[in-house]
Design a protein around this motif. Sequence first.
Motif, PDB file in Angstrom:
ATOM      1  N   LYS A 157       7.909 -12.069  -9.977  1.00 16.32           N
ATOM      2  CA  LYS A 157       6.991 -13.191  -9.722  1.00 16.32           C
ATOM      3  C   LYS A 157       6.167 -12.948  -8.449  1.00 16.32           C
ATOM      4  CE  LYS A 157       9.934 -16.645 -11.991  1.00 16.32           C
ATOM      5  NZ  LYS A 157       9.538 -16.134 -13.257  1.00 16.32           N
ATOM      6  N   PHE A 158       5.695 -11.696  -8.331  1.00 13.28           N
ATOM      7  CA  PHE A 158       4.920 -11.295  -7.154  1.00 13.28           C
ATOM      8  C   PHE A 158       3.435 -11.486  -7.458  1.00 13.28           C
ATOM      9  CE2 PHE A 158       2.776  -8.095  -4.489  1.00 13.28           C
ATOM     10  CZ  PHE A 158       3.291  -8.439  -3.245  1.00 13.28           C
ATOM     11  N   GLN A 159       2.724 -12.210  -6.601  1.00 10.04           N
ATOM     12  CA  GLN A 159       1.304 -12.480  -6.804  1.00 10.04           C
ATOM     13  C   GLN A 159       0.476 -11.251  -6.411  1.00 10.04           C
ATOM     14  OE1 GLN A 159       0.018 -15.229  -8.243  1.00 10.04           O
ATOM     15  NE2 GLN A 159       2.140 -15.869  -8.584  1.00 10.04           N
ATOM     16  N   PHE A 160       0.158 -10.443  -7.417  1.00 11.26           N
ATOM     17  CA  PHE A 160      -0.575  -9.204  -7.172  1.00 11.26           C
ATOM     18  C   PHE A 160      -2.030  -9.396  -7.553  1.00 11.26           C
ATOM     19  CE2 PHE A 160      -1.434  -4.603  -7.879  1.00 11.26           C
ATOM     20  CZ  PHE A 160      -0.932  -4.122  -6.674  1.00 11.26           C
ATOM     21  N   SER A 161      -2.950  -8.972  -6.703  1.00  9.11           N
ATOM     22  CA  SER A 161      -4.377  -9.128  -6.957  1.00  9.11           C
ATOM     23  C   SER A 161      -4.801  -8.313  -8.176  1.00  9.11           C
ATOM     24  CB  SER A 161      -5.191  -8.691  -5.730  1.00  9.11           C
ATOM     25  OG  SER A 161      -6.572  -8.635  -6.038  1.00  9.11           O
ATOM     26  N   GLY A 209       0.799  -1.221   0.000  1.00  7.17           N
ATOM     27  CA  GLY A 209       0.000   0.000   0.000  1.00  7.17           C
ATOM     28  C   GLY A 209       0.829   1.267   0.000  1.00  7.17           C
ATOM     29  N   VAL A 210       1.753   1.368   0.947  1.00  6.59           N
ATOM     30  CA  VAL A 210       2.593   2.572   1.048  1.00  6.59           C
ATOM     31  C   VAL A 210       3.481   2.739  -0.185  1.00  6.59           C
ATOM     32  CG1 VAL A 210       4.414   3.718   2.364  1.00  6.59           C
ATOM     33  CG2 VAL A 210       2.513   2.623   3.557  1.00  6.59           C
ATOM     34  N   PRO A 211       4.161   1.681  -0.652  1.00  7.41           N
ATOM     35  CA  PRO A 211       4.957   1.839  -1.882  1.00  7.41           C
ATOM     36  C   PRO A 211       4.114   2.269  -3.089  1.00  7.41           C
ATOM     37  CG  PRO A 211       5.609  -0.158  -0.747  1.00  7.41           C
ATOM     38  CD  PRO A 211       4.397   0.359  -0.036  1.00  7.41           C
ATOM     39  N   ILE A 212       2.859   1.791  -3.178  1.00  3.36           N
ATOM     40  CA  ILE A 212       1.994   2.182  -4.290  1.00  3.36           C
ATOM     41  C   ILE A 212       1.709   3.679  -4.237  1.00  3.36           C
ATOM     42  CG2 ILE A 212      -0.391   2.064  -5.110  1.00  3.36           C
ATOM     43  CD1 ILE A 212      -0.309  -0.934  -4.697  1.00  3.36           C
ATOM     44  N   VAL A 213       1.344   4.162  -3.053  1.00  2.00           N
ATOM     45  CA  VAL A 213       1.021   5.583  -2.903  1.00  2.00           C
ATOM     46  C   VAL A 213       2.230   6.445  -3.226  1.00  2.00           C
ATOM     47  CG1 VAL A 213       0.369   7.377  -1.265  1.00  2.00           C
ATOM     48  CG2 VAL A 213      -0.804   5.160  -1.223  1.00  2.00           C
ATOM     49  N   ILE A 214       3.389   6.114  -2.642  1.00  2.00           N
ATOM     50  CA  ILE A 214       4.602   6.912  -2.869  1.00  2.00           C
ATOM     51  C   ILE A 214       5.034   6.824  -4.332  1.00  2.00           C
ATOM     52  CG2 ILE A 214       7.050   7.142  -2.283  1.00  2.00           C
ATOM     53  CD1 ILE A 214       6.341   6.185   0.530  1.00  2.00           C
ATOM     54  N   GLY A 215       5.003   5.609  -4.893  1.00  2.00           N
ATOM     55  CA  GLY A 215       5.423   5.437  -6.279  1.00  2.00           C
ATOM     56  C   GLY A 215       4.548   6.197  -7.247  1.00  2.00           C
ATOM     57  N   TRP A 216       3.256   6.191  -6.999  1.00  2.00           N
ATOM     58  CA  TRP A 216       2.319   6.916  -7.860  1.00  2.00           C
ATOM     59  C   TRP A 216       2.645   8.404  -7.864  1.00  2.00           C
ATOM     60  CZ3 TRP A 216      -3.402   4.933  -7.827  1.00  2.00           C
ATOM     61  CH2 TRP A 216      -4.043   5.359  -8.999  1.00  2.00           C
ATOM     62  N   ILE A 217       2.854   8.964  -6.669  1.00  2.00           N
ATOM     63  CA  ILE A 217       3.178  10.389  -6.558  1.00  2.00           C
ATOM     64  C   ILE A 217       4.509  10.691  -7.245  1.00  2.00           C
ATOM     65  CG2 ILE A 217       3.648  12.283  -4.951  1.00  2.00           C
ATOM     66  CD1 ILE A 217       0.735  11.379  -5.036  1.00  2.00           C
ATOM     67  N   VAL A 218       5.478   9.791  -7.095  1.00  2.00           N
ATOM     68  CA  VAL A 218       6.782  10.001  -7.728  1.00  2.00           C
ATOM     69  C   VAL A 218       6.648  10.016  -9.249  1.00  2.00           C
ATOM     70  CG1 VAL A 218       9.037   8.930  -8.150  1.00  2.00           C
ATOM     71  CG2 VAL A 218       8.146   9.094  -5.821  1.00  2.00           C
ATOM     72  N   PHE A 219       5.859   9.105  -9.805  1.00  2.00           N
ATOM     73  CA  PHE A 219       5.665   9.087 -11.254  1.00  2.00           C
ATOM     74  C   PHE A 219       4.990  10.373 -11.737  1.00  2.00           C
ATOM     75  CE2 PHE A 219       6.523   4.500 -11.285  1.00  2.00           C
ATOM     76  CZ  PHE A 219       7.204   4.382 -12.483  1.00  2.00           C
ATOM     77  N   GLY A 237       1.717   0.504 -15.843  1.00  2.00           N
ATOM     78  CA  GLY A 237       2.566  -0.395 -16.622  1.00  2.00           C
ATOM     79  C   GLY A 237       3.802  -0.824 -15.862  1.00  2.00           C
ATOM     80  N   ALA A 238       4.425   0.106 -15.163  1.00  2.00           N
ATOM     81  CA  ALA A 238       5.629  -0.224 -14.397  1.00  2.00           C
ATOM     82  C   ALA A 238       5.309  -1.211 -13.281  1.00  2.00           C
ATOM     83  CB  ALA A 238       6.233   1.054 -13.811  1.00  2.00           C
ATOM     84  N   THR A 239       4.145  -1.052 -12.654  1.00  2.00           N
ATOM     85  CA  THR A 239       3.739  -1.984 -11.595  1.00  2.00           C
ATOM     86  C   THR A 239       3.568  -3.393 -12.147  1.00  2.00           C
ATOM     87  OG1 THR A 239       2.592  -0.204 -10.401  1.00  2.00           O
ATOM     88  CG2 THR A 239       2.000  -2.460  -9.831  1.00  2.00           C
ATOM     89  N   GLY A 240       2.932  -3.512 -13.302  1.00  2.00           N
ATOM     90  CA  GLY A 240       2.751  -4.818 -13.912  1.00  2.00           C
ATOM     91  C   GLY A 240       4.067  -5.479 -14.276  1.00  2.00           C
ATOM     92  N   VAL A 241       4.987  -4.695 -14.845  1.00  2.00           N
ATOM     93  CA  VAL A 241       6.286  -5.251 -15.226  1.00  2.00           C
ATOM     94  C   VAL A 241       7.064  -5.724 -14.009  1.00  2.00           C
ATOM     95  CG1 VAL A 241       8.539  -4.672 -16.220  1.00  2.00           C
ATOM     96  CG2 VAL A 241       6.436  -3.913 -17.353  1.00  2.00           C
ATOM     97  N   VAL A 242       7.088  -4.909 -12.956  1.00  2.00           N
ATOM     98  CA  VAL A 242       7.826  -5.266 -11.742  1.00  2.00           C
ATOM     99  C   VAL A 242       7.246  -6.529 -11.110  1.00  2.00           C
ATOM    100  CG1 VAL A 242       8.349  -4.543  -9.376  1.00  2.00           C
ATOM    101  CG2 VAL A 242       8.632  -2.930 -11.254  1.00  2.00           C
ATOM    102  N   LEU A 291      -7.950  -0.071  -8.568  1.00  2.00           N
ATOM    103  CA  LEU A 291      -7.026   1.009  -8.241  1.00  2.00           C
ATOM    104  C   LEU A 291      -6.901   1.987  -9.408  1.00  2.00           C
ATOM    105  CD1 LEU A 291      -5.085   1.826  -5.893  1.00  2.00           C
ATOM    106  CD2 LEU A 291      -3.270   0.697  -7.183  1.00  2.00           C
ATOM    107  N   ILE A 292      -6.741   1.466 -10.609  1.00  2.00           N
ATOM    108  CA  ILE A 292      -6.563   2.324 -11.785  1.00  2.00           C
ATOM    109  C   ILE A 292      -7.886   2.946 -12.214  1.00  2.00           C
ATOM    110  CG2 ILE A 292      -5.777   2.410 -14.173  1.00  2.00           C
ATOM    111  CD1 ILE A 292      -3.593   1.950 -12.061  1.00  2.00           C
ATOM    112  N   ILE A 293      -8.957   2.158 -12.237  1.00  2.00           N
ATOM    113  CA  ILE A 293     -10.267   2.651 -12.676  1.00  2.00           C
ATOM    114  C   ILE A 293     -10.774   3.766 -11.757  1.00  2.00           C
ATOM    115  CG2 ILE A 293     -12.689   2.024 -12.927  1.00  2.00           C
ATOM    116  CD1 ILE A 293     -10.936   1.146 -15.234  1.00  2.00           C
ATOM    117  N   LEU A 294     -10.537   3.618 -10.463  1.00  2.00           N
ATOM    118  CA  LEU A 294     -10.963   4.655  -9.520  1.00  2.00           C
ATOM    119  C   LEU A 294      -9.951   5.788  -9.425  1.00  2.00           C
ATOM    120  CD1 LEU A 294     -12.259   2.423  -6.564  1.00  2.00           C
ATOM    121  CD2 LEU A 294     -13.638   3.634  -8.267  1.00  2.00           C
TER     122      LEU A 294
END
Length: 487
Positions: free
Chosen positions: A117-121, A66-76, A107-112, A128-131
């Motif tokens: 090999k991280f099981q992401f929901s 959760g925290v990495p997603i929020v920070i990463g989004w803002i950084v992008f 896209g970067a999240t999907g590639v990473v 997350l993207i649609i909202l």
Amino acid sequence: MIINEATADTVATRTARWNRIAPTMAAVATDLVVVSLVTVLATVGRMGLPFFREVGDVDNLVAIVGVPIVIGWIVFIALHGAYSPHVMGAGTTEYKLVVRATMVAAGATGVVCYLAKFQFSRGFFFLLIILGMPALLLGRFVLRRAVYVLRRRGYLVHRVVVAGSPAQVDEVARVLARESWLGYHVIGAVLPAAEAVDCTPGGVPVLGSTARTTAIVADSDCDIVLFAGGAVTSAQQMRRAAWELAETPVQIMLVPSLTDVAGDRVRVRPAAGLQLMELEGPRAQNATRISKRAFDLVGAAVLLVLASPLLIATAIAIKVHDGGPVLFRQQRVGRNGDLFDCYKFRSMVIGADSMLDTVAAANKHEDDHVLFKAEHDPRVTRPGRVIRRFSLDEMPQFLNVLRGEMSLVGPRPPLPGEVERYSDDVRRRLAVRPGMTGLWQVSGRSDLSWEDSVRLDLYYVDNWSIVQDLAILARTMLAVVSSRGAY
């Protein structure tokens, strides 16, 4: 308490810096709140919505990422320049950068996740993207409106000194005063040495000559020096002025001799140290092509079906009130001067045309030489006041759009008597189909002066784009709900 000159300069510098960075800081805070809320909503949606399969350990997953997603989004968003002061506050560039940053972040999240090999929901990621994307755009829109309100009230305003000839200074000052939401307050002008006057014809105080620009900047505590036409006579003078002002904290801005030109019609081409500006021709012909006509047909048909219950209710209210006709037909001038019958719901008493001269004499405006509309017109009926307030009287014009006589968006359809008094420049309004709504509708409606109405219509004709049409339709809804300038 006595404040010395150095302290006053420091306070002025800090105020200018704060006015410049405050919108950026607010944007970062807004995006942080929005992304955090969207992350929570996506988690709740993934766990609670019935069309997703087993929940699994989504809550534990979000606790980790959760925290990495929020920070990463803002950084992008930051890396794409969506927090740069020069893109914020006006135009669509800010929104485009936010959308682009969101897509790249997804896209970067999907590639990473694939490489690690991280099981992401996938359900959580989808929500997350649609909202997230519309929420971020809405947050930026609300923030922009809040900044506009603050600037109109005198906050977050930049103090501007305009350098140039008196005519150029007045033109720039007039535009900045009219568009107060931009946050530029002209405090004075510097003119060429040959212009020895106390103020310009438009009333802008003259602080001195362009030769003393640096000293005047220091004395006036301005934030921006804006060079307009006539400020310098050569590139060498402009270069020297930039060198001198480099020692001060002020911003330097240049105003080309172009007004009412959309930014996407101007392209800068560097050539051997020269910044050549390529100006795309007017787009009046583009506004008459098949794409706009198709847009009008589909839009009018859909809106007519959706609005049919309201149309029926309005027609019944008019008929019940006085038993007169529901529709009012009035001859208007369309594209290339062609006449057509414009349909409206009748909002006035029967025989209102015969009372026009009397009402016009009682509501004469010295500044409106062509356009007449009374704020308190005694001819308007009781249901007519409601109809006009929410612009329901114009809804039958969907029929004019379907018949090809009008467009959903365009200049205001004029009366033949108005067209007879048009100057050659104003006649350019007739190069495109008139519209049910337009820039005049979302910028004040009947509160606009004749000159501002013409300026907005000519801007639309020369700078048409389908994106602008969509933006005007969206702003029309806000203008109609607020009833600003409607009578």
